[in-house]
Enzyme design. Structure first.
Site, PDB file in Angstrom:
ATOM      1  N   GLY A   1      -4.706  92.433  -7.388  1.00 27.05           N
ATOM      2  CA  GLY A   1      -4.696  91.044  -6.931  1.00 27.05           C
ATOM      3  C   GLY A   1      -6.073  90.431  -7.084  1.00 27.05           C
ATOM      4  O   GLY A   1      -6.964  90.691  -6.283  1.00 27.05           O
ATOM      5  N   GLY A   2      -6.257  89.667  -8.155  1.00 27.16           N
ATOM      6  CA  GLY A   2      -7.493  88.902  -8.316  1.00 27.16           C
ATOM      7  C   GLY A   2      -8.701  89.700  -8.767  1.00 27.16           C
ATOM      8  O   GLY A   2      -9.831  89.222  -8.641  1.00 27.16           O
TER       9      GLY A   2
ATOM     10  N   ASN B   1       1.891  92.507  -5.049  1.00 29.06           N
ATOM     11  CA  ASN B   1       2.493  91.625  -6.052  1.00 29.06           C
ATOM     12  C   ASN B   1       2.090  90.180  -5.692  1.00 29.06           C
ATOM     13  O   ASN B   1       1.315  89.956  -4.758  1.00 29.06           O
ATOM     14  CB  ASN B   1       4.015  91.805  -6.074  1.00 29.06           C
ATOM     15  CG  ASN B   1       4.608  91.479  -7.440  1.00 29.06           C
ATOM     16  OD1 ASN B   1       4.226  90.471  -8.062  1.00 29.06           O
ATOM     17  ND2 ASN B   1       5.519  92.296  -7.923  1.00 29.06           N
TER      18      ASN B   1
ATOM     19  N   CYS C   1       8.852  91.432  -6.642  1.00 31.59           N
ATOM     20  CA  CYS C   1       8.816  90.177  -7.404  1.00 31.59           C
ATOM     21  C   CYS C   1       9.332  89.046  -6.507  1.00 31.59           C
ATOM     22  O   CYS C   1      10.400  89.158  -5.924  1.00 31.59           O
ATOM     23  CB  CYS C   1       9.682  90.310  -8.661  1.00 31.59           C
ATOM     24  SG  CYS C   1       9.778  88.779  -9.573  1.00 31.59           S
TER      25      CYS C   1
ATOM     26  N   LYS D   1       5.710  99.223  -5.541  1.00 35.32           N
ATOM     27  CA  LYS D   1       4.873  98.013  -5.506  1.00 35.32           C
ATOM     28  C   LYS D   1       5.349  97.097  -4.378  1.00 35.32           C
ATOM     29  O   LYS D   1       6.530  96.739  -4.310  1.00 35.32           O
ATOM     30  CB  LYS D   1       4.934  97.293  -6.851  1.00 35.32           C
ATOM     31  CG  LYS D   1       3.915  96.190  -6.963  1.00 35.32           C
ATOM     32  CD  LYS D   1       3.708  95.820  -8.399  1.00 35.32           C
ATOM     33  CE  LYS D   1       2.753  94.676  -8.557  1.00 35.32           C
ATOM     34  NZ  LYS D   1       2.688  94.246  -9.943  1.00 35.32           N
TER      35      LYS D   1
ATOM     36  N   GLY E   1      10.778  85.127 -14.276  1.00 34.72           N
ATOM     37  CA  GLY E   1      12.185  85.493 -14.053  1.00 34.72           C
ATOM     38  C   GLY E   1      12.534  86.852 -14.629  1.00 34.72           C
ATOM     39  O   GLY E   1      13.665  87.071 -15.058  1.00 34.72           O
TER      40      GLY E   1
ATOM     41  N   GLY F   1      -4.353  92.222 -13.753  1.00 40.72           N
ATOM     42  CA  GLY F   1      -3.306  91.436 -14.392  1.00 40.72           C
ATOM     43  C   GLY F   1      -3.847  90.139 -14.957  1.00 40.72           C
ATOM     44  O   GLY F   1      -4.224  90.055 -16.136  1.00 40.72           O
TER      45      GLY F   1
HETATM   46  C1  FMN Z   1       2.799  86.397 -16.022  1.00 38.11           C
HETATM   47  C2  FMN Z   1       2.962  87.489 -15.005  1.00 38.11           C
HETATM   48  C3  FMN Z   1       4.053  88.352 -15.093  1.00 38.11           C
HETATM   49  C4  FMN Z   1       4.216  89.372 -14.145  1.00 38.11           C
HETATM   50  N1  FMN Z   1       5.282  90.234 -14.277  1.00 38.11           N
HETATM   51  C5  FMN Z   1       5.411  91.262 -13.392  1.00 38.11           C
HETATM   52  C6  FMN Z   1       6.457  92.221 -13.554  1.00 38.11           C
HETATM   53  O1  FMN Z   1       7.257  92.184 -14.497  1.00 38.11           O
HETATM   54  N2  FMN Z   1       6.548  93.220 -12.627  1.00 38.11           N
HETATM   55  C7  FMN Z   1       5.669  93.342 -11.564  1.00 38.11           C
HETATM   56  O2  FMN Z   1       5.807  94.278 -10.767  1.00 38.11           O
HETATM   57  N3  FMN Z   1       4.649  92.463 -11.423  1.00 38.11           N
HETATM   58  C8  FMN Z   1       4.504  91.440 -12.301  1.00 38.11           C
HETATM   59  N4  FMN Z   1       3.460  90.562 -12.156  1.00 38.11           N
HETATM   60  C9  FMN Z   1       2.509  90.736 -11.027  1.00 38.11           C
HETATM   61  C10 FMN Z   1       1.251  91.482 -11.468  1.00 38.11           C
HETATM   62  O3  FMN Z   1       1.547  92.783 -11.923  1.00 38.11           O
HETATM   63  C11 FMN Z   1       0.233  91.575 -10.303  1.00 38.11           C
HETATM   64  O4  FMN Z   1       0.802  92.267  -9.209  1.00 38.11           O
HETATM   65  C12 FMN Z   1      -0.201  90.198  -9.816  1.00 38.11           C
HETATM   66  O5  FMN Z   1      -0.329  89.301 -10.888  1.00 38.11           O
HETATM   67  C13 FMN Z   1      -1.521  90.245  -9.034  1.00 38.11           C
HETATM   68  O6  FMN Z   1      -2.564  90.754  -9.833  1.00 38.11           O
HETATM   69  P1  FMN Z   1      -3.605  89.806 -10.636  1.00 38.11           P
HETATM   70  O7  FMN Z   1      -4.150  88.849  -9.631  1.00 38.11           O
HETATM   71  O8  FMN Z   1      -4.605  90.759 -11.206  1.00 38.11           O
HETATM   72  O9  FMN Z   1      -2.803  89.098 -11.689  1.00 38.11           O
HETATM   73  C14 FMN Z   1       3.280  89.521 -13.089  1.00 38.11           C
HETATM   74  C15 FMN Z   1       2.183  88.647 -13.010  1.00 38.11           C
HETATM   75  C16 FMN Z   1       2.013  87.641 -13.947  1.00 38.11           C
HETATM   76  C17 FMN Z   1       0.812  86.725 -13.827  1.00 38.11           C
END
Ligand code: FMN
Length: 304
Positions: free
Chosen positions: A241-242, A190, A128, A163, A72, A263
């Site tokens: 992503g992943g 995202n 988001c 993004k 959130g 992430g």
């Molecule tokens: C706990 C959590 C919080 C996140 N908060 C944000 C955020 O504040 N702003 C944003 O642009 N993306 C946010 N993301 C998305 C990540 O930056 C990323 O785009 C997404 O998790 C996919 O990458 P990953 O698979 O490497 O995690 C969040 C992801 C997670 C898991």
């Protein structure tokens, strides 16, 4: 001699890895730690004008093949964050300020404040999937995306990345809109809007009901998005992503990414993941006879 440095418009990184937004970089200590991890850049948590508590718990579910989160957008607001960021400088690597808002004026205000604090670039959170009135709700509307990117570009002198959300069948149109508005690059992707239900409690697990799916599960979707974007736009693409290891990173770069963000894997493997990816990337490049990342970027398209 292998060189890992990349250019995202006017932003130079000493290697193509970046810490993704929302993962750790919420306060000065964590930003400094992330900057020492080997990452080429650190993206901050998305910051808005006013403080936001975020949703009540539970906000995160680990599915094994990925996370579903509905935090959130909890954040201290730009005034408090300014104090945090002051303590994060000087930073070993560029800090990218992630911002969210409801309209072009709010984004421009936040962008100007972030620039004054010394961030090297901005990342506009137009993606988001679980915050009403923010993120993806704007990011699937091409007119809104155009006005926000245009207004921010007219207000700051640092590179502006946008993004993107995968929760649309128009990601390519949205990216073209970003390019038309003068954006310096796109970040894809995202999280995907998702849900998980407890069969014991017979109700959705997340307090917010819906959340965003990240991690291993979404990599093929991220790869497809980056591949499609590379065929359609000419500004740099940052893939996310992943990504958990150097092979995932190479796959994204071959799809067309100039840089990549990590992430969820930081949650699983800690900040060490950056050095593991950089070392693996360097070894792979040596073995395959590549000297620069740009030689790998988009190579998968040669066989299309
Ligand atoms: C706990 C959590 C919080 C996140 N908060 C944000 C955020 O504040 N702003 C944003 O642009 N993306 C946010 N993301 C998305 C990540 O930056 C990323 O785009 C997404 O998790 C996919 O990458 P990953 O698979 O490497 O995690 C969040 C992801 C997670 C898991």
């Amino acid at each position: 001699m292998v060189s890992l440095d990349v250019k995202l418009g006017a932003l130079s990184l000493e290697n193509p890895t970046m810490l993704a937004s929302g993962i750790l970089a919420e306060n000065a200590g964590m930003i400094r730690l992330a900057a020492l991890s080997g990452a080429g850049a650190v993206v901050t948590k998305s910051i808005g004008i006013l403080p936001r508590e975020g949703y009540p718990n539970p906000t995160l579910v680990d599915l094994g093949f990925g996370y579903i989160n509905a935090m959130g957008l909890p954040n201290p607001g730009i005034d408090e964050f300014e104090k945090e960021l002051e303590d994060a400088f000087p930073s070993r690597v560029p800090i990218v300020g992630s911002i969210y808002g409801t309209n072009p004026d709010e984004f421009a205000f936040l962008g100007t404040r972030m620039e004054a604090m010394g961030v090297a670039a901005l990342e506009l959170n137009l993606s988001c999937p679980h915050a009403k009135g923010y993120g993806m709700e704007l990011g699937i509307d091409a007119d809104a995306v155009y006005s926000i990117v245009r207004k921010v570009k007219n207000s700051v002198n640092i590179p502006v990345f946008t993004k993107l959300t995968p929760n649309t069948d128009r990601i390519t149109d949205i990216a073209k809109t970003v390019e038309r508005a003068g954006g310096d690059g796109v970040v894809a992707i995202n999280t995907l809007k998702a849900m998980v239900i407890s069969i014991d409690f017979k109700r959705p697990i997340l307090a917010n009901l819906y959340g965003g799916l990240s991690g291993k599960a979404i990599k093929p979707i991220g790869i497809r998005c980056v591949y499609e974007l590379y065929e359609n736009i000419h500004i740099p693409i940052i893939g996310v992503g992943g990504i958990e290891n150097w092979k995932d990173a190479v796959e994204y770069i071959m799809a067309g990414a100039t840089a990549i963000q990590i992430g969820s894997a930081v949650g699983k493997k800690g900040l060490n993941v950056f050095r593991q990816i950089i070392n693996g990337l360097r070894r792979y490049m040596k073995r395959e006879g590549y000297t620069t990342i740009s030689e790998i970027t988009g190579v998968a398209h040669e066989f299309s």
